[in-house]
Design a protein around this motif. Sequence first.
Motif, PDB file in Angstrom:
ATOM      1  N   UNK A  11       0.843  -1.199   0.000  1.00 15.58           N
ATOM      2  CA  UNK A  11       0.000   0.000   0.000  1.00 15.58           C
ATOM      3  C   UNK A  11       0.878   1.249   0.000  1.00 15.58           C
ATOM      4  N   UNK A  53       2.645   1.729   3.272  1.00 13.62           N
ATOM      5  CA  UNK A  53       3.753   0.796   3.455  1.00 13.62           C
ATOM      6  C   UNK A  53       4.952   1.220   2.623  1.00 13.62           C
ATOM      7  N   UNK A  79      -1.479  10.229   0.735  1.00  8.63           N
ATOM      8  CA  UNK A  79      -1.965   9.109   1.550  1.00  8.63           C
ATOM      9  C   UNK A  79      -3.289   9.412   2.244  1.00  8.63           C
ATOM     10  N   UNK A  80      -4.026   8.368   2.580  1.00  8.39           N
ATOM     11  CA  UNK A  80      -5.242   8.499   3.374  1.00  8.39           C
ATOM     12  C   UNK A  80      -4.921   9.041   4.764  1.00  8.39           C
ATOM     13  N   UNK A  81      -5.910   9.661   5.399  1.00 10.45           N
ATOM     14  CA  UNK A  81      -5.647  10.252   6.719  1.00 10.45           C
ATOM     15  C   UNK A  81      -5.142   9.245   7.750  1.00 10.45           C
ATOM     16  N   UNK A  82      -5.721   8.057   7.761  1.00  7.42           N
ATOM     17  CA  UNK A  82      -5.292   7.082   8.759  1.00  7.42           C
ATOM     18  C   UNK A  82      -3.864   6.630   8.475  1.00  7.42           C
ATOM     19  N   UNK A  83      -3.542   6.473   7.185  1.00  6.63           N
ATOM     20  CA  UNK A  83      -2.194   6.064   6.790  1.00  6.63           C
ATOM     21  C   UNK A  83      -1.208   7.196   7.080  1.00  6.63           C
ATOM     22  N   UNK A  84      -1.677   8.417   6.847  1.00 11.07           N
ATOM     23  CA  UNK A  84      -0.882   9.595   7.152  1.00 11.07           C
ATOM     24  C   UNK A  84      -0.526   9.604   8.639  1.00 11.07           C
ATOM     25  N   UNK A  85      -1.490   9.276   9.468  1.00  8.58           N
ATOM     26  CA  UNK A  85      -1.249   9.250  10.910  1.00  8.58           C
ATOM     27  C   UNK A  85      -0.181   8.209  11.258  1.00  8.58           C
ATOM     28  N   UNK A  86      -0.206   7.095  10.533  1.00 12.27           N
ATOM     29  CA  UNK A  86       0.808   6.051  10.765  1.00 12.27           C
ATOM     30  C   UNK A  86       2.206   6.562  10.432  1.00 12.27           C
ATOM     31  N   UNK A 109       3.378   8.938  12.945  1.00  8.20           N
ATOM     32  CA  UNK A 109       3.743   8.229  14.174  1.00  8.20           C
ATOM     33  C   UNK A 109       5.116   7.578  14.041  1.00  8.20           C
ATOM     34  N   UNK A 146       7.771  10.228  14.272  1.00 16.10           N
ATOM     35  CA  UNK A 146       7.923  10.703  15.645  1.00 16.10           C
ATOM     36  C   UNK A 146       8.734   9.702  16.461  1.00 16.10           C
ATOM     37  N   UNK A 195      -1.977  21.667   9.222  1.00 19.68           N
ATOM     38  CA  UNK A 195      -2.444  20.878  10.351  1.00 19.68           C
ATOM     39  C   UNK A 195      -1.455  19.737  10.598  1.00 19.68           C
ATOM     40  N   UNK A 216       1.310  19.145  13.871  1.00 24.38           N
ATOM     41  CA  UNK A 216       1.299  17.955  14.712  1.00 24.38           C
ATOM     42  C   UNK A 216       2.673  17.288  14.755  1.00 24.38           C
TER      43      UNK A 216
END
Lengths: 287, 321
Positions: A146, A149, A175-182, A185, A188, A206, A210
């Motif tokens: 994906x 990945x 990327x999708x928002x959830x994938x973006x969050x990954x 993360x 970080x 935004x 973050x």
Amino acid sequence: MTLMRVRDLEVRIGGRTISSVPSLDLGPGECVAIVGESGSGKTTALLATLGLVEGARVSGAVTVCDTDVLTAGPRRLRAIRGARIALVMQSPQAALNPAMRLGTLMRRALARHGVKGPAAKARAADAVAAVLLDEGVLRRYPHQVSGGQAQRFAIALAIALGAEVVVADEPTSALDVTVQAEVVAVLRRLREERGLAVLIVSHDLALVSSIADRVIVMKDGRVVESGPAAAIFAAPADPYTRELVAAVPELPPPYDPASPPASPPASPPASPSASPPASPPRTGGAP
Amino acid sequence: MSRATLRAEDVTLAYGHTTVVHGVSLSVDEGGVGLIGESGSGKTTLARALLGLLKPRSGRIVYGSRELPAMGRGERARFRGAVQPVFQDGSEALDPRMRIGASVAEALTAHHRMDRAAREARIAELLADVGLDPALAARRPHQLSGGQRQRAVIARALAVRPEVLVLDEPTSALDVTVQARILDLLQRLREEHGLGYLLITHNLAVVDRLCRTSHVLYAGRVVETGATRDLLTRPAHPYTLALRDAVPRIGVPTAVPAAVTARPAGTGAPAVADRGCPFRHRCPLAVDRCHAEPPVLRDAGGGRRVACHRAEEVLSGALRQ
């Protein structure tokens, strides 16, 4: 210690300044973001830190891991690119060779920097684990993974080579928002655990708020504002920064049963001391 | 005046042996309807079906009182004019060799006969309507900015006086300030022309701006539907909550939602829902029942419908940190 130091960087084409950054410092574990829209010169500035700007006059000083990028020869540049500073691009699938398994790609990159055999294998496994990927991805081709990945693999590639600085150009916009969050993360985590320094270029304020410690806002090739991220987002001083911040589409605040909006449900909150009556619905906790 | 509505009724869509949309029903009205989901959720496939570009494996696509495949030739032509697509990337949607005016005119002449002068006037009017300088009609797509190209695409869609626009990620390729202006434009155009919008996006804030109702799609199924504002402030499905919490917000440190990290390593696409809930592998609330029994879309009060065994707990804040 400073991993990247930029002073009076100016990139000019035909007498016109297309990107100028007076000052930028990046230390281990830090994240600096360059924010701006198309044509602001943010990507040019990022490429200049890698010595990748061509067909333009570049002046000033860019030091990456004690190497002066603007005056270094090709051999010296090759030695730091990948090994000390790595580039992560916007569209990970386009950045990876489609005809090569990810494992092969990583092995070749390591071999180019003199890491071979079992040592290469161990490095690859460690790097893939560091970005929370399964080792199985090494057997796959880019089209079989994906977008998220692939992007994490691109970061793993940098980790495997031992890069201390990652420069990322819009690493999550595709990327999708959830994938973006990954991906955020993972970045970080790498900053905290391995002291990775990140220079990120993005138009997504935004996202930047973050992840970045400091922000540089660019418009038409110039820096209009820079400083600590929290301060800039709390009180943007430049009108353009204000416009950018205002343009970020806002989600309604989450429903909070402790202080329900206008028409509360039948049952009152458990603790009567909780709130003054008729408090506005805006209670996110952030000042 | 009540317009003909565009509806999907229990539509299942497949490519070969792979079913990508399972029994989805929705109706596009003037309030705007949002279709929210990640890549691979089936949202673009559903849009293609609603545009008449893909035939449902089962179920019906209905426009007004007529089912799509049953339409005669004239009716079908009217449908093609009435339901217009606006895609993500203006640079791909416009022919690079054609001038902007010609691209817009192509739609005009395909649907209406008119002489040259009338055509020129109409092109100018359309470009002005979307906030473009009519002089840009003489330019080619690469000479325009991304925002201008997207406006040109919208002008072309409006050329045939449509009733419904199917907008597939209309702003995600654009800069933030440009995004905001395109959203303003879409809002104004809807009021002025009384258009119905079907908006496909993964950007929840965009849906919040333009759509009164929204459907959340996961692995080809509607997992939650209801009034957009309500759905976003107080999700009843753990997936909606995860999507919401994953949106970075200024001044708020993004915590990675549990449902995001709970995804099993190595799987990009959602798991095949043989039995049980399609979301169960990513769901922090999954219990035995979720593995055994697929949840059906059911009423959760206040016009909300949700496909989750534990929706009441989600609503009462079971997943709040």
